[in-house]
Design an enzyme around this catalytic site. Structure first.
Site, mmCIF file in Angstrom:
data_model
loop_
_atom_site.group_PDB
_atom_site.id
_atom_site.type_symbol
_atom_site.label_atom_id
_atom_site.label_comp_id
_atom_site.label_asym_id
_atom_site.label_seq_id
_atom_site.Cartn_x
_atom_site.Cartn_y
_atom_site.Cartn_z
ATOM 1 N N THR A 186 0.852 -1.194 0.000
ATOM 2 C CA THR A 186 0.000 0.000 0.000
ATOM 3 C C THR A 186 0.885 1.241 0.000
ATOM 4 O OG1 THR A 186 -0.076 0.086 2.382
ATOM 5 C CG2 THR A 186 -1.830 -1.124 1.305
ATOM 6 N N GLU A 331 -5.900 -3.372 -0.564
ATOM 7 C CA GLU A 331 -6.279 -4.499 0.298
ATOM 8 C C GLU A 331 -7.483 -5.257 -0.249
ATOM 9 O OE1 GLU A 331 -5.503 -1.468 1.260
ATOM 10 O OE2 GLU A 331 -4.506 -1.418 3.213
ATOM 11 N N LYS A 444 -13.199 17.531 11.637
ATOM 12 C CA LYS A 444 -14.213 17.420 12.677
ATOM 13 C C LYS A 444 -14.380 18.786 13.315
ATOM 14 C CE LYS A 444 -15.691 13.394 15.045
ATOM 15 N NZ LYS A 444 -15.386 12.299 15.944
ATOM 16 N N TRP A 449 -18.707 15.958 11.599
ATOM 17 C CA TRP A 449 -17.844 15.775 10.439
ATOM 18 C C TRP A 449 -18.201 16.736 9.305
ATOM 19 C CZ3 TRP A 449 -18.234 9.738 10.397
ATOM 20 C CH2 TRP A 449 -17.224 9.233 11.237
HETATM 21 P P1 AMP Z 1 -5.134 2.479 -2.753
HETATM 22 O O1 AMP Z 1 -4.972 1.327 -1.847
HETATM 23 O O2 AMP Z 1 -3.866 3.254 -2.946
HETATM 24 O O3 AMP Z 1 -5.783 2.080 -4.017
HETATM 25 O O4 AMP Z 1 -6.075 3.521 -2.069
HETATM 26 C C1 AMP Z 1 -7.352 3.151 -1.657
HETATM 27 C C2 AMP Z 1 -8.058 4.356 -1.169
HETATM 28 O O5 AMP Z 1 -8.213 5.300 -2.221
HETATM 29 C C3 AMP Z 1 -9.443 4.102 -0.687
HETATM 30 O O6 AMP Z 1 -9.456 3.614 0.632
HETATM 31 C C4 AMP Z 1 -10.082 5.460 -0.815
HETATM 32 O O7 AMP Z 1 -9.735 6.289 0.280
HETATM 33 C C5 AMP Z 1 -9.422 6.009 -2.045
HETATM 34 N N1 AMP Z 1 -10.275 5.802 -3.213
HETATM 35 C C6 AMP Z 1 -10.232 4.820 -4.123
HETATM 36 N N2 AMP Z 1 -11.182 4.987 -5.058
HETATM 37 C C7 AMP Z 1 -11.863 6.106 -4.727
HETATM 38 C C8 AMP Z 1 -12.979 6.805 -5.276
HETATM 39 N N3 AMP Z 1 -13.594 6.410 -6.390
HETATM 40 N N4 AMP Z 1 -13.411 7.914 -4.634
HETATM 41 C C9 AMP Z 1 -12.799 8.341 -3.503
HETATM 42 N N5 AMP Z 1 -11.749 7.727 -2.947
HETATM 43 C C10 AMP Z 1 -11.279 6.617 -3.546
#
Ligand code: AMP
Length: 547
Positions: A186, A331, A444, A449
């Site tokens: 990640t 994940e 917050k 929120w």
């Molecule tokens: P990653 O593991 O780098 O793909 O990041 C995942 C995170 O990206 C998610 O937990 C979200 O916070 C954010 N994310 C992924 N897709 C979206 C989306 N369509 N809109 C908003 N946030 C997103």
């Protein structure tokens, strides 16, 4: 009583065997790092993957060993996807946008045995080669003619020579479907990166779900160009889905600017693409500036961060390209939700339909979702109440690689584990999920929120704004208040008061940002996401006007 069905393991190699057998002549086209366009087919790709599987064995790669890549989207990278995982090794896609120190940390943590890399990353590999502890061989993904005359990288091998020197007879082993197949770390905005270790079973099940019509909607009639990198959650699974359905694949290599992408969309008659909003912003700017059209592209999957309604409207109304807003995470392999409409939505007016499309979408079959409050209590699916989003499913991690990252799961009353996504969202009665914030970034104010994404969407819709990010700034009374950090479009004039006035009537009054600061650039992480932790540091002492 058991059913009387065959036991056949779900294996990644079976996707390639299927593509070769049923779609052998289908094309795989790559813009190479070397600069030219390379054309091949699933038949050739399968034969070369078998050769590479033999070459890996000759290099001493054994079952479960990690095979690392530092590579763009291209056919050689795809061959490694199948050669490594298919032969029982674990493909580890390193992110080349990370700092060299992080690359070393991750390669050591993964205990990579061999590292394959594109020509563009020779300087990076030269910087890390002496420091990575477990890598025994380095392979440059090119031919002899492009190999450097001299390099400080020890044991430097040539990819095409490995392929040429190996037999194309290789029987893909019938391994346990639960065996590890691939590893992805990640982005790690806080603490050390954490590894998500996928299995053959989780990957094949994810591929079935991703290809469905109401998910990514992949077919043999499609030409798919994944802009999302193959080093970021396996290009959202598209290299697997394309083989499953027999779609033509087009790889852009390192050329991700608006002009290069548009040229490739047109010359290869691409019908579907996928990537993060930042990429589409650049593409739209190029298309708008040059008065261009998309003659074959009909759908684009946008995810990784929220797609603004302004971007959706531009694609859909101006260019007749349908936007599929998708959400997921490393994940989750990564797919969780896709925003495809239901028949009832056809009766809605344009604005109401756009409001649904702006949501991250509904769960694909296999993913269970719920939202919970601070005490873990389940919250209603009313489209208004927001809480932390928890997920379960067969392609969602149960723990991080080597257990480093703690036990991530939260048990429910039945003792089943749920993965907390760190996203804050609503769920509506139709099952549509909408992210309102990330729990790490949440603002917050007075115990309530404020959704920074909504505030950013409004700013981004302003014609003078190129980019906007909203963070919580310290406030003596309310604890935190929203601060908007904005990059103006070149030459555009915009004042703080004008931008703040543009919020009038669009949101609850108390959500209005207290202040705006104009900057030259907003810090982005390795995957193109705004680094809010950096912004919070930068503006830690910012004095809000009302404070
Ligand atoms: P990653 O593991 O780098 O793909 O990041 C995942 C995170 O990206 C998610 O937990 C979200 O916070 C954010 N994310 C992924 N897709 C979206 C989306 N369509 N809109 C908003 N946030 C997103």
């Amino acid at each position: 009583m058991n059913g009387l069905m065959m036991q056949q393991p779900l294996l990644i190699s079976s996707l390639l065997v299927h593509a070769e057998r049923h779609h052998g002549e289908q094309e795989v086209v790559s813009r190479r790092v070397e600069g030219d366009i390379h054309r091949s087919t699933y038949r050739e790709l399968a034969a070369r993957s078998r050769r590479m599987a033999n070459a890996l064995a000759a290099q001493g790669i054994a079952f479960g060993d990690r095979v690392a890549t530092l590579a763009w989207n291209g056919y050689r990278h795809m061959e490694l996807y199948y050669a490594a995982s298919g032969s029982g090794a674990v493909l580890h896609t390193l992110n080349p946008r990370l700092h060299p120190d992080q690359v070393v940390w991750i390669a050591d943590h993964a205990e990579d045995r061999i590292l394959f890399f594109d020509l563009s990353f020779l300087p990076l590999v030269e910087a890390v080669a002496a420091r990575v502890k477990t890598v025994k061989a380095f392979v440059l993904m090119t031919d002899r003619a492009h190999m450097p005359a001299a390099s400080s990288v020890p044991n430097l091998l040539c990819y095409e020579e490995l392929i040429a020197g190996a037999s194309d007879h290789f029987d893909w082993p019938q391994i346990d479907e639960n065996a590890a197949s691939s590893l992805c770390y990640t982005s790690g905005t806080t603490g050390h990166p954490k590894g998500a270790l996928y299995s053959h079973r989780s990957t094949v099940l994810h591929t079935y779900a991703a290809a469905l019509p109401d998910a990514l909607n992949c077919s043999a009639r499609d030409t798919i160009l994944p802009v999302v990198p193959m080093f970021h959650v396996n290009a959202w699974g598209l290299p697997y889905a394309a083989c499953m359905v027999g779609a033509k694949l087009v790889f852009p290599g390192p050329f991700l600017d608006g002009k290069s992408l548009h040229d490739l969309f047109e010359s290869e008659r691409v019908t579907v693409s996928a990537g993060v909003p930042t990429v589409w912003q650049a593409l739209l700017a190029h298309v708008e500036a040059n008065d261009l059209r998309f003659s074959t592209m009909r759908r684009t999957i946008i995810g990784g961060s929220a797609c603004t309604p302004a971007m959706m409207q531009a694609f859909q109304q101006r260019y007749d390209v349908q936007v599929l807003h998708a959400w997921g995470m490393t994940e989750m392999s990564p797919l969780g939700t896709v925003c495809t409409l239901k028949p009832a939505h056809d009766r809605l007016g344009a604005d109401a339909r756009m409001a649904v499309q702006a949501k991250q979408g509904r769960a694909v079959f296999g993913v269970d979702m719920k939202i919970v409050g601070e005490e873990g209590e389940e919250l209603p699916h009313d489209g208004k109440t927001s809480g932390e989003l928890l997920v379960r499913g067969p392609w969602i991690i149960a723990s991080y690689f080597k257990g480093d990252g703690g036990d991530p799961l939260v048990p429910d009353a039945q003792g089943r584990g749920w993965f907390p996504t760190g996203d804050v969202s609503t769920l509506d009665a139709d099952g549509y999920m909408q992210i309102t914030d990330r729990s790490k970034d949440v603002i917050k104010s007075g115990g309530e929120w404020i959704g920074s994404i909504d505030l950013e969407n409004i700013a981004m819709a302003h014609p003078a704004v190129a980019m906007a990010a909203c963070i919580g700034a310290r406030h003596p009374k309310w604890d935190e208040r929203p601060l908007l950090v904005v990059v103006k479009k070149p030459g555009a004039a915009l004042t703080r008061d004008e931008l703040i006035a543009s919020y009038d009537g669009k949101i609850a009054r108390w959500w209005t940002p207290d202040d705006v600061v104009f900057v030259d650039a907003i810090p982005l992480g390795a995957t193109g996401k705004v680094q809010k932790n950096k912004l919070r540091e930068q503006f830690a002492n910012h004095k809000l006007p009302t404070a």
